[in-house]
Design a protein around this motif. Structure first.
Motif, mmCIF file in Angstrom:
data_model
loop_
_atom_site.group_PDB
_atom_site.id
_atom_site.type_symbol
_atom_site.label_atom_id
_atom_site.label_comp_id
_atom_site.label_asym_id
_atom_site.label_seq_id
_atom_site.Cartn_x
_atom_site.Cartn_y
_atom_site.Cartn_z
ATOM 1 N N TYR A 126 67.953 90.878 2.252
ATOM 2 C CA TYR A 126 67.733 91.379 0.889
ATOM 3 C C TYR A 126 67.019 90.299 0.086
ATOM 4 C CZ TYR A 126 68.765 93.103 -3.822
ATOM 5 O OH TYR A 126 68.670 93.545 -5.119
ATOM 6 N N ASP A 127 66.116 90.717 -0.757
ATOM 7 C CA ASP A 127 65.377 89.781 -1.603
ATOM 8 C C ASP A 127 66.254 89.369 -2.784
ATOM 9 O OD1 ASP A 127 63.549 88.261 -2.928
ATOM 10 O OD2 ASP A 127 62.070 89.863 -3.244
ATOM 11 N N ILE A 176 68.906 86.198 3.437
ATOM 12 C CA ILE A 176 70.060 86.615 4.237
ATOM 13 C C ILE A 176 71.342 86.418 3.434
ATOM 14 C CG2 ILE A 176 71.377 86.275 6.362
ATOM 15 C CD1 ILE A 176 68.583 87.352 6.851
ATOM 16 N N VAL A 177 72.200 87.429 3.438
ATOM 17 C CA VAL A 177 73.525 87.353 2.820
ATOM 18 C C VAL A 177 74.551 87.516 3.920
ATOM 19 C CG1 VAL A 177 75.121 88.378 1.155
ATOM 20 C CG2 VAL A 177 72.668 88.302 0.646
ATOM 21 N N TRP A 232 74.300 82.777 0.662
ATOM 22 C CA TRP A 232 73.027 83.466 0.835
ATOM 23 C C TRP A 232 71.997 82.416 1.230
ATOM 24 C CZ3 TRP A 232 68.377 83.247 -2.066
ATOM 25 C CH2 TRP A 232 68.424 82.523 -3.253
ATOM 26 N N PHE A 233 71.100 82.811 2.114
ATOM 27 C CA PHE A 233 70.114 81.912 2.674
ATOM 28 C C PHE A 233 68.733 82.318 2.166
ATOM 29 C CE2 PHE A 233 73.755 81.496 5.364
ATOM 30 C CZ PHE A 233 73.721 80.197 5.865
ATOM 31 N N ASP A 237 61.607 79.692 7.357
ATOM 32 C CA ASP A 237 62.786 78.840 7.404
ATOM 33 C C ASP A 237 63.753 79.337 6.326
ATOM 34 O OD1 ASP A 237 64.497 76.879 8.206
ATOM 35 O OD2 ASP A 237 63.203 75.190 7.686
ATOM 36 N N PHE A 238 64.921 78.715 6.235
ATOM 37 C CA PHE A 238 65.924 79.159 5.273
ATOM 38 C C PHE A 238 66.585 77.973 4.601
ATOM 39 C CE2 PHE A 238 65.480 82.559 8.363
ATOM 40 C CZ PHE A 238 65.412 83.688 7.563
ATOM 41 N N ARG A 239 67.036 78.198 3.375
ATOM 42 C CA ARG A 239 67.773 77.186 2.613
ATOM 43 C C ARG A 239 69.079 77.814 2.158
ATOM 44 N NH1 ARG A 239 64.302 76.283 -1.427
ATOM 45 N NH2 ARG A 239 63.211 74.670 -0.240
#
Length: 416
Positions: free
Chosen positions: A263-264, A273-274, A286-287, A297-299
């Motif tokens: 989800y944005d 990502i949740v 949440w990422f 990539d994700f934070r």
């Protein structure tokens, strides 16, 4: 159709609550409340669902081998022979309803009547139960149980999903099977035949009890990708011949929690990502999707951790084994609904003896800052392994249905 008298359900009403609206000083915003219906105190499933099974215009509740006729839920019917909870083995610390953890709704044979798909403890079989139709007859004249059809020999992962990931307009059963992640589809020519599993991975060898599973389009190519605690898998341009999906490793969580959602969150045009982090421990995050050298990539942004000080509002609870992402208050933003999985391992998990709470976390965006603000719904119900949300009573508001070791619950939203 076997008719069963219903234990009188308990109804309680939480008063509508008020909270300070972030970014508006002393201004206040009114939030919805919830009416709690405790349909049954008995443990029959780790999940529940709802559908208009008898097509009378009212949603019915499904939990374990039973369905409750809406809108009063005073009649309970058994659609397959109920089996009480039991231990997996002699020295197991917990009891489970081994044959029923999850319920999914779909018209499997296309006859216009909603059928029920069930999946049990990971590693057990899945079936679909054929709605006999025409429930206007007296209960004694209806079939005692619905006809059962075999789906899959084992549904693995503790958060299987049911949704359309192939884009053909029909939902698939998304799960692990024989160590691989993928999805199962029915035979298009004969829905009563066993479903076919389509692996998206090779050499995965995941345990049947692995936690965390989701789906969504992460790279904006218009195709739905698979998400798991260890990363995401990119759907290929064609699914002909069951190709292996490209793996993009990323450690969202060590153990993994529950249902994962794309989800944005921050409204920047890509899906984040949740997810909960540990279905038998602590953590909700949440990422944020970011680009690193052109690659996705994700934070991580921690919403709630083990200690109250890790949440701006001092909220901390464990065992987030079921999660839903849905717009609770109608502001156009999706909120998180989750809670404590009551007696997940019979109090052997961290924080397991604390109250079985149910919360919703309101998504707010203020001055470029994202926050999930927690609001308590109930402190004596919790969640199971499946949390289903939607409009149950037809008033346009989002409600909830829960099955766990405290029984069967419905939470009907009351508008402010």
């Amino acid at each position: 159709m076997k008719k069963i008298s219903v234990y009188p359900f308990h109804i309680s009403m939480r008063f509508t609550v008020f909270v300070l609206a972030l970014g508006f000083g002393a201004a206040q915003a009114e939030l919805p409340g919830f009416k709690k219906l405790h349909l049954l105190p008995s443990y029959w499933s780790e999940g529940a669902n709802f559908a208009d099974l008898d097509k009378d215009g009212h949603m019915d509740i499904i939990c374990g081998p039973h369905w409750f006729r809406g809108p009063e839920y005073k009649e309970r019917f058994e659609f397959y022979p109920g089996i009480g909870p039991r231990k997996r083995g002699r020295n197991d610390v917990s009891v489970y309803t081994l044959d029923n953890f999850f319920s999914f709704i779909h018209d499997c044979n296309g006859d216009g009547w909603p059928d029920i798909i069930t999946a049990g403890l990971p590693g057990t079989e899945a079936f679909w139960y054929e709605n006999p139709g025409d429930h206007s007859l007296p209960a004694k004249d209806l079939p005692s149980h619905w006809k059962r059809h075999f789906v899959l020999s084992s549904v693995d992962n503790e958060s299987p999903r049911f949704g359309d990931i192939t884009g053909d307009g029909q939902p698939e059963l998304i799960c692990m099977h024989q160590g691989e992640m993928g999805f199962a589809t029915p035979d298009k020519n004969d829905p009563t035949k066993p479903w076919e599993f389509h692996p998206a991975t090779s050499g995965g060898e995941w345990s049947r009890y692995v936690h965390g599973l989701g789906y969504g389009d992460l790279n904006k190519d218009g195709r739905t990708d698979l998400i798991m605690k260890d990363g995401w898998w990119e759907q290929p341009a064609s699914l002909e011949g069951d190709p292996i999906w490209k793996s993009h490793p990323y450690k969202f969580a060590n153990r993994g929690g529950s249902q994962m959602f794309a989800y944005d969150v921050d409204n920047d045009g890509d899906n984040d990502i949740v997810t909960s982090l540990n279905g038998h421990g602590w953590g909700l995050s949440w990422f944020e999707q970011v680009r690193s050298g052109g690659a996705i990539d994700f934070r991580e942004h921690l919403i709630m951790g083990e200690k109250p000080k890790e949440n701006p509002y001092g909220v901390a609870f464990s065992l987030l084994h079921a999660l839903s992402l849905v717009d609770i208050d109608g502001d156009g933003l999706k909120d998180i609904v989750t809670g404590k999985c009551y007696r997940a391992h019979d109090f052997h998990d961290p924080g397991g003896r604390e109250p079985p709470v149910l919360y919703w976390f309101k998504l707010t965006r203020q001055n470029g800052k994202v926050e999930f603000v927690p609001h308590l719904i109930d402190d004596d119900s919790g969640v199971g392994r499946q949390l289903v949300t939607g409009d149950i009573n037809g008033d346009g508001a989002v409600d909830m249905v829960i099955g766990n070791k405290k029984g069967t619950f419905v939470f009907l939203q009351t508008k402010p």
